[in-house]
Design a protein around this motif. Structure first.
Motif, short mmCIF file in Angstrom:
data_model
loop_
_atom_site.label_atom_id
_atom_site.label_comp_id
_atom_site.label_asym_id
_atom_site.label_seq_id
_atom_site.Cartn_x
_atom_site.Cartn_y
_atom_site.Cartn_z
N VAL A 39 0.94 -1.28 -0.16
CA VAL A 39 -0.07 0.01 -0.03
C VAL A 39 1.02 1.15 -0.03
CG1 VAL A 39 -1.67 1.35 1.19
CG2 VAL A 39 -1.80 -1.16 1.13
N GLN A 40 0.66 2.06 -0.97
CA GLN A 40 1.35 3.42 -1.07
C GLN A 40 0.53 4.22 -0.11
OE1 GLN A 40 2.48 5.14 -4.62
NE2 GLN A 40 2.96 7.12 -3.77
N GLY A 41 1.07 4.89 0.73
CA GLY A 41 0.30 5.77 1.74
C GLY A 41 0.96 6.25 3.05
N ASP A 42 0.26 7.06 3.66
CA ASP A 42 0.98 7.50 4.92
C ASP A 42 0.50 6.58 6.04
OD1 ASP A 42 1.49 9.08 7.16
OD2 ASP A 42 1.22 11.09 6.26
N ILE A 43 1.09 6.29 6.88
CA ILE A 43 0.79 5.47 8.04
C ILE A 43 -0.03 6.12 8.92
CG2 ILE A 43 2.92 5.63 9.45
CD1 ILE A 43 0.60 2.61 9.34
N LEU A 44 0.28 7.60 9.18
CA LEU A 44 -0.39 8.41 10.15
C LEU A 44 -2.14 8.59 9.86
CD1 LEU A 44 2.24 11.11 10.60
CD2 LEU A 44 1.24 9.48 12.40
N THR A 45 -2.30 8.22 8.61
CA THR A 45 -3.71 8.42 8.11
C THR A 45 -4.12 7.10 7.58
OG1 THR A 45 -3.07 9.11 5.81
CG2 THR A 45 -3.45 10.91 7.40
N TYR A 46 -3.57 6.25 7.52
CA TYR A 46 -4.00 5.01 7.07
C TYR A 46 -5.09 4.26 8.00
CZ TYR A 46 -3.87 -0.03 5.08
OH TYR A 46 -4.32 -1.24 4.54
N LYS A 47 -6.01 3.76 7.71
CA LYS A 47 -7.07 3.03 8.53
C LYS A 47 -6.82 1.49 8.77
CE LYS A 47 -9.74 6.66 8.34
NZ LYS A 47 -9.65 7.64 9.43
N MET A 48 -6.11 1.27 9.83
CA MET A 48 -5.76 0.15 10.34
C MET A 48 -6.68 -0.92 10.74
SD MET A 48 -2.22 -0.08 10.04
CE MET A 48 -1.53 -1.25 11.17
N GLU A 49 -8.17 -0.52 10.83
CA GLU A 49 -9.17 -1.00 11.27
C GLU A 49 -9.41 -2.19 10.66
OE1 GLU A 49 -9.09 2.08 11.38
OE2 GLU A 49 -9.80 3.04 13.11
N LYS A 50 -8.88 -2.08 9.09
CA LYS A 50 -9.35 -3.03 8.06
C LYS A 50 -8.23 -3.79 7.62
CE LYS A 50 -13.65 -0.54 6.88
NZ LYS A 50 -14.46 0.11 5.49
N ALA A 51 -6.86 -3.66 8.21
CA ALA A 51 -5.52 -4.11 7.78
C ALA A 51 -5.49 -5.70 7.75
CB ALA A 51 -4.55 -3.29 8.44
N PHE A 52 -6.36 -6.35 8.67
CA PHE A 52 -6.19 -7.74 9.00
C PHE A 52 -7.46 -8.55 8.63
CE2 PHE A 52 -2.85 -5.47 11.38
CZ PHE A 52 -1.85 -5.87 10.54
N PRO A 53 -7.46 -9.82 8.36
CA PRO A 53 -8.85 -10.65 8.57
C PRO A 53 -9.36 -10.43 9.83
CG PRO A 53 -6.89 -11.81 7.32
CD PRO A 53 -6.22 -10.63 8.19
N LYS A 54 -10.87 -10.44 9.58
CA LYS A 54 -11.61 -10.50 11.07
C LYS A 54 -11.37 -11.85 12.05
CE LYS A 54 -15.25 -7.62 9.00
NZ LYS A 54 -16.67 -7.38 8.69
N HIS A 55 -11.00 -12.78 11.21
CA HIS A 55 -10.89 -14.01 12.10
C HIS A 55 -9.73 -14.03 12.88
CE1 HIS A 55 -8.16 -15.28 8.84
NE2 HIS A 55 -7.46 -16.17 10.01
N LEU A 56 -8.79 -13.27 12.81
CA LEU A 56 -7.81 -12.84 13.85
C LEU A 56 -8.02 -12.48 15.02
CD1 LEU A 56 -4.91 -12.04 11.08
CD2 LEU A 56 -5.27 -14.27 12.15
N LYS A 57 -9.14 -11.71 15.04
CA LYS A 57 -9.55 -10.84 16.34
C LYS A 57 -9.51 -11.63 17.66
CE LYS A 57 -12.43 -7.13 14.33
NZ LYS A 57 -13.60 -6.29 14.56
N ARG A 58 -9.06 -11.19 18.63
CA ARG A 58 -9.21 -11.92 19.74
C ARG A 58 -9.75 -10.78 21.24
NH1 ARG A 58 -3.49 -15.60 20.75
NH2 ARG A 58 -3.93 -16.84 19.12
N ASN A 59 -10.21 -11.40 22.06
CA ASN A 59 -10.71 -10.36 23.06
C ASN A 59 -9.37 -9.83 23.73
OD1 ASN A 59 -13.55 -11.40 23.24
ND2 ASN A 59 -13.02 -13.24 24.05
N TRP A 60 -9.73 -8.70 24.42
CA TRP A 60 -8.89 -8.08 24.72
C TRP A 60 -8.07 -8.64 26.07
CZ3 TRP A 60 -6.70 -3.74 22.70
CH2 TRP A 60 -5.63 -3.14 23.54
N GLU A 61 -8.70 -9.57 26.65
CA GLU A 61 -8.29 -10.20 27.87
C GLU A 61 -7.56 -11.26 27.68
OE1 GLU A 61 -11.33 -9.36 27.42
OE2 GLU A 61 -11.47 -7.62 28.83
N ASP A 62 -7.59 -11.77 26.28
CA ASP A 62 -6.81 -13.22 25.81
C ASP A 62 -5.40 -12.61 25.44
OD1 ASP A 62 -9.20 -14.40 26.06
OD2 ASP A 62 -9.83 -14.28 23.83
#
Length: 351
Positions: A108-131
């Motif tokens: 991705v050619q872009g600025d990390i300060l403005t890049y939306k990291m919320e969609k950077a990775f597959p959803k199935h990788l999400k974990r609970n904060w306590e995990d």
């Protein structure tokens, strides 16, 4: 050939060296972007090793440049690698790496300060904060000019559990100027203790992994470089909104060589300033004659908790801006001045 039932380790095919890539595409580090290239693959391997086990992990590399660290990440056997590079000159060289690792690299050619990291990775990788932290890592040899604003932005994301931390307690392995690395990890009493120390350590476990001498980079920077690893804490040490903690911490360190009482005063309007400052320090059980760098995390926590209660009782406190008050006083005096130039106060000279 791999043994039956085992997956062969990923190996990059023969590639041009980083130096050859730099010559091939006539790449030069731009001073205005504070770029410095790391060509020694032993050092890039060492940086990547600090991130922990990366086999089958998803990694975002920030500012890959000519791709030294990129090669080390790919050699670690990652599942997917997202490269975010602002400088278009580096894209062709990174595309060579992408072709050498089919299906593994996204550029991705872009600025990390403005890049939306919320969609950077597959959803199935999400974990609970306590995990345990997710199988996601952020790695980067950051330009000095962007490293501090970027880590503050990411620390705010940690506090709010958004951005790259929407997936859980995503770990980060990043480079900083040696002095910044020392501030990030400084303990109470250290001369390097600063706003950055509190903001980082109340939200993360922060480890200063090792120092890379400046001479290892091309061109050689005037300072050495620290490799720092961050793991977000399950519970922040100060359980208040990021903006409130930042305001209190900034105020305390505003006059870092003076007693902490002096900085804490700036949280309050002139009318009632002394009384409210004494009330805050007494209720928080903080010695007003301590210097800012001597305060412990628990003392900062007490200050933030008591200040929050005071703001709840008087909401105008949180929006109060000490520097704006000084500007208005200065402006008013200027308008009323009839003869001569009155001497500026020490407070106004802080502007």
């Amino acid at each position: 050939m791999a043994a039956p039932g085992k997956v062969a380790a990923f190996r990059l095919p023969p590639l041009p060296t980083i130096g050859e890539i730099i010559r091939l595409f006539r790449l030069k580090a731009l001073k205005q972007l504070s770029q410095n290239f790391l060509l020694d693959l032993r050092l890039t391997d060492k940086i990547v090793k600090q991130a922990g086990e990366l086999k089958n992990a998803h990694v975002c590399e920030v500012g890959p440049g000519p791709g030294g660290i990129t090669r080390s990440i790919l050699s670690a056997g990652v599942e997917q690698l997202l490269l975010i590079e602002k400088d278009a000159r580096f894209i062709p060289g990174l595309e060579i790496l992408s072709e050498a690792a089919p299906g593994k690299v996204r550029i991705v050619q872009g600025d990390i300060l403005t890049y939306k990291m919320e969609k950077a990775f597959p959803k199935h990788l999400k974990r609970n904060w306590e995990d345990e932290p997710p199988d996601i890592h952020i790695i980067g040899n950051l330009p000095f000019s962007v490293s501090t604003p970027l880590i503050i932005k990411w620390l705010e994301n940690v506090s709010k559990r958004d951005g790259p931390f929407i997936y859980g307690r995503t770990q980060m392995t990043l480079t900083f100027q040696k002095e910044v690395g020392e501030r990030l990890t400084a303990n109470p009493g250290s001369n390097q203790r600063s706003r950055l120390s509190i903001m980082a350590q109340h939200l993360c476990t922060v480890e200063n992994c090792f120092i890379i001498p400046g001479q290892a980079f091309v061109p050689k920077p005037e300072v050495d470089v620290a490799v720092v690893h961050f793991t977000p804490l399950v519970q922040p040490k100060i359980q208040q909104p990021f903006e409130l903690v930042e305001k209190v911490v900034q105020s305390v360190f505003q006059f870092r060589r003076k007693y902490c009482f002096r900085g804490i005063e700036t949280l309050f309007p002139e009318n009632g300033r002394l009384k409210r400052t004494e009330q805050l320090m007494m209720t928080a059980d903080v010695d007003p004659t301590l210097r800012p760098f001597q305060l412990s995390m628990s003392q900062f926590r007490n200050l933030c908790n008591v200040y929050r209660k005071m703001c709840d009782e008087d909401p105008s406190l949180f929006v109060f801006n000490y520097r704006e008050e000084l500007r208005q006083k200065k402006k008013t005096r200027s308008l009323l001045r009839s003869t001569g130039q009155p001497e500026q106060t020490e407070e106004e000279n802080q502007l």
